[in-house]
Design an enzyme around this catalytic site. Structure first.
Site, PDB file in Angstrom:
ATOM      1  N   GLU A  15       0.844  -1.196   0.000  1.00 57.35           N
ATOM      2  CA  GLU A  15       0.000   0.000   0.000  1.00 57.35           C
ATOM      3  C   GLU A  15       0.879   1.245   0.000  1.00 57.35           C
ATOM      4  O   GLU A  15       0.402   2.353   0.216  1.00 57.35           O
ATOM      5  CB  GLU A  15      -0.929  -0.004   1.206  1.00 57.35           C
ATOM      6  CG  GLU A  15      -0.225  -0.094   2.551  1.00 57.35           C
ATOM      7  CD  GLU A  15      -1.135   0.260   3.709  1.00 57.35           C
ATOM      8  OE1 GLU A  15      -1.622   1.399   3.714  1.00 57.35           O
ATOM      9  OE2 GLU A  15      -1.336  -0.586   4.591  1.00 57.35           O
ATOM     10  N   CYS A  66      -3.234  -3.326   4.507  1.00 52.32           N
ATOM     11  CA  CYS A  66      -2.271  -4.363   4.927  1.00 52.32           C
ATOM     12  C   CYS A  66      -2.612  -5.757   4.401  1.00 52.32           C
ATOM     13  O   CYS A  66      -1.981  -6.736   4.809  1.00 52.32           O
ATOM     14  CB  CYS A  66      -2.174  -4.389   6.455  1.00 52.32           C
ATOM     15  SG  CYS A  66      -1.938  -2.773   7.177  1.00 52.32           S
ATOM     16  N   HIS A  84      -1.918 -10.291  11.777  1.00 56.02           N
ATOM     17  CA  HIS A  84      -1.422  -8.989  11.330  1.00 56.02           C
ATOM     18  C   HIS A  84      -1.152  -8.191  12.606  1.00 56.02           C
ATOM     19  O   HIS A  84      -2.035  -8.101  13.471  1.00 56.02           O
ATOM     20  CB  HIS A  84      -2.462  -8.298  10.448  1.00 56.02           C
ATOM     21  CG  HIS A  84      -2.165  -6.847  10.231  1.00 56.02           C
ATOM     22  ND1 HIS A  84      -0.939  -6.419   9.771  1.00 56.02           N
ATOM     23  CD2 HIS A  84      -2.905  -5.726  10.444  1.00 56.02           C
ATOM     24  CE1 HIS A  84      -0.950  -5.102   9.699  1.00 56.02           C
ATOM     25  NE2 HIS A  84      -2.118  -4.656  10.101  1.00 56.02           N
TER      26      HIS A  84
HETATM   27  N1  ACO Z   1       1.328   3.096  30.570  1.00 58.39           N
HETATM   28  C1  ACO Z   1       0.724   1.962  30.142  1.00 58.39           C
HETATM   29  N2  ACO Z   1      -0.326   1.970  29.274  1.00 58.39           N
HETATM   30  C2  ACO Z   1      -0.771   3.171  28.823  1.00 58.39           C
HETATM   31  C3  ACO Z   1      -0.179   4.380  29.242  1.00 58.39           C
HETATM   32  C4  ACO Z   1       0.898   4.310  30.158  1.00 58.39           C
HETATM   33  N3  ACO Z   1       1.526   5.409  30.577  1.00 58.39           N
HETATM   34  N4  ACO Z   1      -0.827   5.389  28.631  1.00 58.39           N
HETATM   35  C5  ACO Z   1      -1.792   4.825  27.867  1.00 58.39           C
HETATM   36  N5  ACO Z   1      -1.749   3.490  27.981  1.00 58.39           N
HETATM   37  C6  ACO Z   1      -2.586   2.510  27.313  1.00 58.39           C
HETATM   38  C7  ACO Z   1      -4.050   2.895  27.249  1.00 58.39           C
HETATM   39  O1  ACO Z   1      -4.725   2.566  28.440  1.00 58.39           O
HETATM   40  C8  ACO Z   1      -4.503   2.068  26.060  1.00 58.39           C
HETATM   41  O2  ACO Z   1      -4.730   0.747  26.478  1.00 58.39           O
HETATM   42  P1  ACO Z   1      -6.029  -0.059  25.950  1.00 58.39           P
HETATM   43  O3  ACO Z   1      -5.901  -0.078  24.455  1.00 58.39           O
HETATM   44  O4  ACO Z   1      -5.884  -1.383  26.548  1.00 58.39           O
HETATM   45  O5  ACO Z   1      -7.226   0.707  26.400  1.00 58.39           O
HETATM   46  C9  ACO Z   1      -3.284   2.071  25.144  1.00 58.39           C
HETATM   47  O6  ACO Z   1      -2.175   2.451  25.958  1.00 58.39           O
HETATM   48  C10 ACO Z   1      -3.374   3.031  23.985  1.00 58.39           C
HETATM   49  O7  ACO Z   1      -3.696   4.283  24.511  1.00 58.39           O
HETATM   50  P2  ACO Z   1      -4.833   5.175  23.833  1.00 58.39           P
HETATM   51  O8  ACO Z   1      -4.936   6.458  24.575  1.00 58.39           O
HETATM   52  O9  ACO Z   1      -6.082   4.381  23.608  1.00 58.39           O
HETATM   53  O10 ACO Z   1      -4.126   5.375  22.448  1.00 58.39           O
HETATM   54  P3  ACO Z   1      -4.156   6.489  21.388  1.00 58.39           P
HETATM   55  O11 ACO Z   1      -5.524   7.027  21.190  1.00 58.39           O
HETATM   56  O12 ACO Z   1      -3.130   7.496  21.754  1.00 58.39           O
HETATM   57  O13 ACO Z   1      -3.701   5.685  20.080  1.00 58.39           O
HETATM   58  C11 ACO Z   1      -3.927   3.872  18.508  1.00 58.39           C
HETATM   59  C12 ACO Z   1      -3.627   4.279  19.969  1.00 58.39           C
HETATM   60  C13 ACO Z   1      -5.399   4.155  18.209  1.00 58.39           C
HETATM   61  C14 ACO Z   1      -3.650   2.401  18.346  1.00 58.39           C
HETATM   62  C15 ACO Z   1      -3.008   4.725  17.593  1.00 58.39           C
HETATM   63  O14 ACO Z   1      -1.669   4.410  17.856  1.00 58.39           O
HETATM   64  C16 ACO Z   1      -3.296   4.506  16.112  1.00 58.39           C
HETATM   65  O15 ACO Z   1      -4.170   5.149  15.560  1.00 58.39           O
HETATM   66  N6  ACO Z   1      -2.507   3.621  15.420  1.00 58.39           N
HETATM   67  C17 ACO Z   1      -2.671   3.344  13.991  1.00 58.39           C
HETATM   68  C18 ACO Z   1      -3.914   2.535  13.693  1.00 58.39           C
HETATM   69  C19 ACO Z   1      -3.715   1.050  13.880  1.00 58.39           C
HETATM   70  O16 ACO Z   1      -2.618   0.557  14.015  1.00 58.39           O
HETATM   71  N7  ACO Z   1      -4.840   0.298  13.837  1.00 58.39           N
HETATM   72  C20 ACO Z   1      -4.798  -1.143  13.937  1.00 58.39           C
HETATM   73  C21 ACO Z   1      -5.460  -1.907  12.811  1.00 58.39           C
HETATM   74  S1  ACO Z   1      -5.363  -1.153  11.222  1.00 58.39           S
HETATM   75  C22 ACO Z   1      -3.683  -1.097  10.729  1.00 58.39           C
HETATM   76  O17 ACO Z   1      -3.023  -2.063  10.699  1.00 58.39           O
HETATM   77  C23 ACO Z   1      -3.144   0.196  10.334  1.00 58.39           C
END
Ligand code: ACO
Length: 450
Positions: free
Chosen positions: A85, A119, A250
């Site tokens: 991609e 992906c 994945h």
């Molecule tokens: N210590 C430990 N854990 C923490 C801490 C900390 N200090 N701070 C946050 N966390 C945890 C949260 O509780 C959360 O846990 P949970 O998922 O079990 O609830 C996790 O870390 C992530 O924190 P969020 O605030 O939910 O994350 P954020 O909104 O900042 O972003 C996300 C996470 C959505 C995965 C982002 O990185 C993203 O958009 N990534 C790209 C999309 C992606 O990979 N999607 C997956 C499928 S599609 C693909 O392959 C592209």
């Protein structure tokens, strides 16, 4: 016509960048709470490429290295399918760029082109290759599958889930790693969870939380469809996830994989809540799909139920994704490479492995293979641990500069690459192709580090 027997993987090669950063240092640099990327996302390191590497160069590196390491003749390849991609041209395929590697052999009779859907492209490429070998179009030669991506995100919460990598799979008959026939559970749908509408940018538009929900929902559907087919094919009672010795996913970030494995246990629970392993989670009986997907308590409880099995069967195969990051199309196949590299060839014989592929937008499949012979050569060649350990650590500052450079120079013509200040020897492993320039007509020129 009889089907050729035991169609599957004969050889596999992986490529990842030589430079990486520590996620713990990136947390500090980004000013987020310690543990957010390392514990919250389950990522330890992230590989990255400067402007000297693009999807063509990483695909060329992987293919040429596979051909050399396994001593294969380009003449013996009759199909080449690419999944990516990382689009740098709206017309010319990566596959066509790879054809320059075939020139010396004189072989131009090679079917296949690029496959695109986030992906999932690598999986579509693999399915095309397997289908070809099993079809009346097959001419007896190998198929080569290349899954390659450079995963980069704009500054924000998704940036730590970047990475880069490429995996090439040589497909043919009488293979030691054999895909199960007639056993694919697939789910395709329309979703705006992650997409790349701005062709002047490398970055996706991403609704991260929606993408996680789409991923888990797709996993439910694909797993259950696979299991239904398995029951019909083998004429057996509904098996549980323990039917598989390993499951590969994945892996955009490793925490999602842990939740996904837990979700498979939940799916088994829906069918048989009376299994003694579910005695502590009886309160989650009777939820509908949406309620079950939204319940954090349920997620936590099933992560606990699945933990012993996760630690043994799943976590070790996340070594490459946790240290390289998301490789989009190559991510699932990097888990496969880790499994084949880290488990001894003797121990793998007779093992059945489930695979879940997800591409946003969306397309997804659950499928499986069995290892029927020792894969001693593959195991030796992959050597993932040592290769990961021979990378060079960089800093978040440098990574940030490189991301800015890629952003500023993406889709430029008449461009001589700049790099990150490191020499070719410092920046690339031996055998790596890298770009030298893009001319006024956007033609790209590459060299190989010998
Ligand atoms: N210590 C430990 N854990 C923490 C801490 C900390 N200090 N701070 C946050 N966390 C945890 C949260 O509780 C959360 O846990 P949970 O998922 O079990 O609830 C996790 O870390 C992530 O924190 P969020 O605030 O939910 O994350 P954020 O909104 O900042 O972003 C996300 C996470 C959505 C995965 C982002 O990185 C993203 O958009 N990534 C790209 C999309 C992606 O990979 N999607 C997956 C499928 S599609 C693909 O392959 C592209």
């Amino acid at each position: 016509m009889m089907y050729p027997q035991n169609v599957g993987i004969l050889a596999i090669e992986i490529y990842f960048p030589k430079r990486f950063i520590e996620q713990a240092e990136l947390e500090q640099f980004d000013g987020v709470p310690a543990g957010k990327y390392t514990i919250g996302l389950g990522q330890t390191q992230m590989g990255f490429c400067d402007d000297r590497e693009d999807v063509n160069s990483i695909a060329m590196t992987t293919v040429q290295n596979l051909v050399e390491k396994y001593n294969i003749s380009y003449k013996d390849i009759g199909r080449l399918e690419v999944g990516t991609e990382t689009i740098i041209d709206k017309s010319k395929s990566v596959k066509s760029v790879l054809m320059q590697l075939f020139v010396e052999s004189g072989n131009t009779e090679v079917e296949g082109i690029d496959n695109k859907n986030a992906c999932y492209g690598g999986t579509n490429a693999l399915f095309n290759a397997l289908n070809w070998v099993e079809s009346s179009s097959w001419d007896g030669r190998y198929a080569l599958v290349v899954a390659a991506d450079i995963a980069v995100y704009a500054i924000g919460p998704a940036r730590p889930t970047g990475g880069a990598g490429c995996v090439a799979l040589l497909i043919g008959k009488d293979a030691p790693i054999v895909f199960d026939r007639g056993l694919r559970g697939t789910h395709m749908d329309h979703a705006w969870d992650f997409y790349k509408p701005d062709l002047s940018s490398e970055f996706p538009v991403v609704d991260g939380h929606l993408s996680n929900a789409c991923y888990l929902k797709s996993l439910d559907l694909c797993y259950n469809r696979y299991i239904e087919k398995l029951i019909a094919k083998e004429k057996i009672e509904r098996p549980t996830i323990n039917y598989f010795d390993y499951v590969l996913f994945h892996a955009p970030y490793c925490k999602l994989v842990q939740k996904s494995y837990a979700r498979l246990f939940y799916n088994d629970f829906v069918y048989n809540a009376e299994d003694p392993c579910f005695k502590n989670v009886q309160q989650f009986k009777g939820l509908n799909v949406e309620e079950s997907l939204q319940s954090k308590e349920l997620e936590k409880a099933f992560v606990e139920v699945s933990k012993p099995s996760y630690t043994k069967k799943i976590l070790p195969n996340l070594l490459a994704p946790s240290k390289i990051g998301n490789m989009y199309c190559a991510s699932l196949y990097a888990c496969l490479a880790t499994l084949l590299s880290n488990v001894s060839p003797e121990e793998l014989v007779g093992k059945r492995v489930g695979m879940f592929s997800y591409g946003s937008g969306l397309s997804s499949s659950f499928f499986s293979f069995k290892v029927i012979k020792p894969i001693t050569q593959i195991h030796k060649i992959l050597d993932i641990n040592n290769r990961l350990n021979s990378r060079v650590k960089s800093s978040p500052e440098k990574f940030n500069e490189v991301m800015r450079l890629r952003e500023e120079t993406h889709s430029k013509n008449d461009y001589n690459v700049v790099g990150d200040g490191s020499s070719v020897e410092e920046a690339f492993f031996e055998g790596t192709y890298y770009m030298e320039k893009i001319d006024a007509k956007w033609r790209r020129f590459y060299k190989r580090r010998i």
